[in-house]
Design a protein around this motif. Structure first.
Motif, PDB file in Angstrom:
ATOM      1  N   SER A  89      37.138  42.323  33.199  1.00  0.00           N
ATOM      2  CA  SER A  89      37.860  42.271  32.809  1.00  0.00           C
ATOM      3  C   SER A  89      38.989  41.189  32.427  1.00  0.00           C
ATOM      4  CB  SER A  89      38.753  43.340  34.185  1.00  0.00           C
ATOM      5  OG  SER A  89      39.014  42.566  35.388  1.00  0.00           O
ATOM      6  N   ASN A  90      40.586  41.969  32.376  1.00  0.00           N
ATOM      7  CA  ASN A  90      41.335  41.441  32.097  1.00  0.00           C
ATOM      8  C   ASN A  90      41.827  40.990  33.309  1.00  0.00           C
ATOM      9  OD1 ASN A  90      42.157  42.047  29.894  1.00  0.00           O
ATOM     10  ND2 ASN A  90      43.084  43.872  30.022  1.00  0.00           N
ATOM     11  N   PRO A 141      39.893  33.557  32.211  1.00  0.00           N
ATOM     12  CA  PRO A 141      39.003  32.599  31.624  1.00  0.00           C
ATOM     13  C   PRO A 141      37.863  32.942  31.724  1.00  0.00           C
ATOM     14  CG  PRO A 141      41.210  32.258  33.365  1.00  0.00           C
ATOM     15  CD  PRO A 141      40.348  33.524  33.439  1.00  0.00           C
ATOM     16  N   MET A 142      37.042  33.449  32.226  1.00  0.00           N
ATOM     17  CA  MET A 142      35.718  34.299  31.893  1.00  0.00           C
ATOM     18  C   MET A 142      35.440  34.947  31.123  1.00  0.00           C
ATOM     19  SD  MET A 142      32.857  36.322  34.946  1.00  0.00           S
ATOM     20  CE  MET A 142      33.409  37.782  34.861  1.00  0.00           C
ATOM     21  N   ARG A 143      36.004  35.846  30.480  1.00  0.00           N
ATOM     22  CA  ARG A 143      35.999  37.415  29.535  1.00  0.00           C
ATOM     23  C   ARG A 143      36.016  36.186  28.476  1.00  0.00           C
ATOM     24  NH1 ARG A 143      39.642  42.222  28.819  1.00  0.00           N
ATOM     25  NH2 ARG A 143      38.998  42.694  26.481  1.00  0.00           N
ATOM     26  N   HIS A 193      30.529  48.234  31.035  1.00  0.00           N
ATOM     27  CA  HIS A 193      32.182  48.352  31.619  1.00  0.00           C
ATOM     28  C   HIS A 193      32.153  46.827  32.380  1.00  0.00           C
ATOM     29  CE1 HIS A 193      30.040  51.939  32.824  1.00  0.00           C
ATOM     30  NE2 HIS A 193      28.877  51.942  33.438  1.00  0.00           N
ATOM     31  N   ARG A 194      33.782  46.693  32.310  1.00  0.00           N
ATOM     32  CA  ARG A 194      33.849  45.237  32.488  1.00  0.00           C
ATOM     33  C   ARG A 194      34.663  45.373  34.447  1.00  0.00           C
ATOM     34  NH1 ARG A 194      35.624  42.685  28.381  1.00  0.00           N
ATOM     35  NH2 ARG A 194      35.545  43.478  26.386  1.00  0.00           N
ATOM     36  N   VAL A 195      34.181  44.406  34.492  1.00  0.00           N
ATOM     37  CA  VAL A 195      34.682  44.310  36.249  1.00  0.00           C
ATOM     38  C   VAL A 195      35.088  42.286  36.579  1.00  0.00           C
ATOM     39  CG1 VAL A 195      32.166  45.030  36.989  1.00  0.00           C
ATOM     40  CG2 VAL A 195      32.435  42.275  36.288  1.00  0.00           C
ATOM     41  N   LEU A 226      31.769  39.632  42.017  1.00  0.00           N
ATOM     42  CA  LEU A 226      30.739  39.677  41.785  1.00  0.00           C
ATOM     43  C   LEU A 226      30.243  40.898  42.258  1.00  0.00           C
ATOM     44  CD1 LEU A 226      30.387  35.992  42.915  1.00  0.00           C
ATOM     45  CD2 LEU A 226      29.996  37.050  40.805  1.00  0.00           C
ATOM     46  N   THR A 227      30.780  41.234  43.445  1.00  0.00           N
ATOM     47  CA  THR A 227      30.418  42.439  44.308  1.00  0.00           C
ATOM     48  C   THR A 227      29.766  43.778  42.637  1.00  0.00           C
ATOM     49  OG1 THR A 227      31.028  42.017  45.728  1.00  0.00           O
ATOM     50  CG2 THR A 227      30.445  43.670  46.081  1.00  0.00           C
ATOM     51  N   MET A 228      31.013  43.958  42.203  1.00  0.00           N
ATOM     52  CA  MET A 228      31.310  44.860  41.335  1.00  0.00           C
ATOM     53  C   MET A 228      30.113  44.886  40.532  1.00  0.00           C
ATOM     54  SD  MET A 228      33.851  46.800  38.874  1.00  0.00           S
ATOM     55  CE  MET A 228      35.444  46.737  40.376  1.00  0.00           C
TER      56      MET A 228
END
Length: 293
Positions: A196-197, A201-203, A221-223, A226-228
């Protein structure tokens, strides 16, 4: 102009909605919030927001004002925090933050660096998303944080301590789990979980890597945690690219494989506020090379 006007403006800008900002962030009535924003625009002398049925959009002036409003609020909070610390000069507090999940790999090393100081300081630990860690550093509520480098915080400095490779995360019985490693092109056509936004940096690292390999994968989906991600991978049989530290949190139903060839990486950094004069921070930074693997 009062600080509350700035807080209200930032909340509305970040939520993109007067209604959401009033209900979720400010716990006030929307008509009252609307008046506060109008008062602010009157004080500034230019429109800061465009209002429509689709929500709130910042004007060019509003976008510039947002950066300065965030900085002003951060400086005000830092002043309050500094005053409180001076007023309670018991044991100095050294506040350490971790990108959620990274404490598993880094807490022991961080504590070891300060082992000979722990009797003289009160060390606190918190776990947050990277944007939240950046704000806590800027406002003086944290001394250091192991995090991703976040833009738009000019008072923060970063020292890279690790470059984490991305791995493929998938259901344990997924067809790709039979491979020792996974060619990223095998992910084309798979249900994909993206960042997600909030996980900016990861995105960006994931999207740049996919584009470099000629892939245009639109996430289902965007998260941002880590749990999601693990939950969606297990329940929807999707795949994801995540930094390797995610392997510490795999449930039985989810597994990982390295990428074939040169995997993309993302930096894990020590963030700190350059204006922080804590002697413990100075000591920690002088020993920060001990964190490296």
């Amino acid at each position: 102009m009062e600080l509350r006007h700035l807080r209200y403006f930032v909340a509305v800008a970040e939520e993109g909605s007067l209604t959401l900002a009033a209900e979720k962030r400010l716990h006030t009535a929307q008509p009252s919030l609307s008046r506060q924003i109008r008062d602010l625009e009157y004080e500034v002398g230019v429109p800061l927001m465009n209002r429509s049925v689709h929500g709130i959009e910042l004007t060019p002036a509003g976008k510039v004002f947002l950066d300065h409003a965030r900085l002003a609020l951060a400086q005000a909070e830092a002043a309050v925090e500094a005053a409180r610390r001076v007023a309670k000069p018991l044991k100095p507090v050294f506040a350490v933050g971790f990108l959620s999940g990274q404490e598993v790999n880094w807490l022991a090393k961080t504590t070891c660096i300060l082992a000979d100081e722990l009797r003289n300081i009160a060390m606190t630990i918190s776990s947050e998303h990277s944007p939240d860690l950046a704000q806590l550093l800027a406002t003086g509520k944290l001394d250091i944080a192991l995090m991703r480098a976040e833009p738009n915080w000019p008072e923060l400095s970063y020292i890279t301590v690790a470059r984490e490779p991305f791995v493929v995360i998938m259901p344990s019985d997924h067809r790709l789990a039979a491979h020792a490693s996974v060619d990223v092109r095998e992910l084309d056509g798979e249900l994909f979980i993206g960042g997600s936004n909030i996980a900016g940096p990861m995105r960006a690292a994931i999207e740049n890597y996919l584009a470099a390999n000629g892939l245009n994968i639109e996430p289902a989906h965007r998260v941002h945690n880590l749990t999601m991600a693990m939950s969606l991978i297990a329940s929807t049989r999707a795949v994801a690219l995540l930094p390797a530290y995610a392997e510490n949190f795999l449930p039985w139903s989810v597994t990982s494989r390295p990428l074939t060839g040169e995997a993309p990486t993302i930096d894990l950094v020590i963030g700190y506020n350059r204006t922080n004069t804590s002697p413990t921070l100075a000591l920690f930074l002088s020993r920060v090379d001990q964190l490296s693997p």
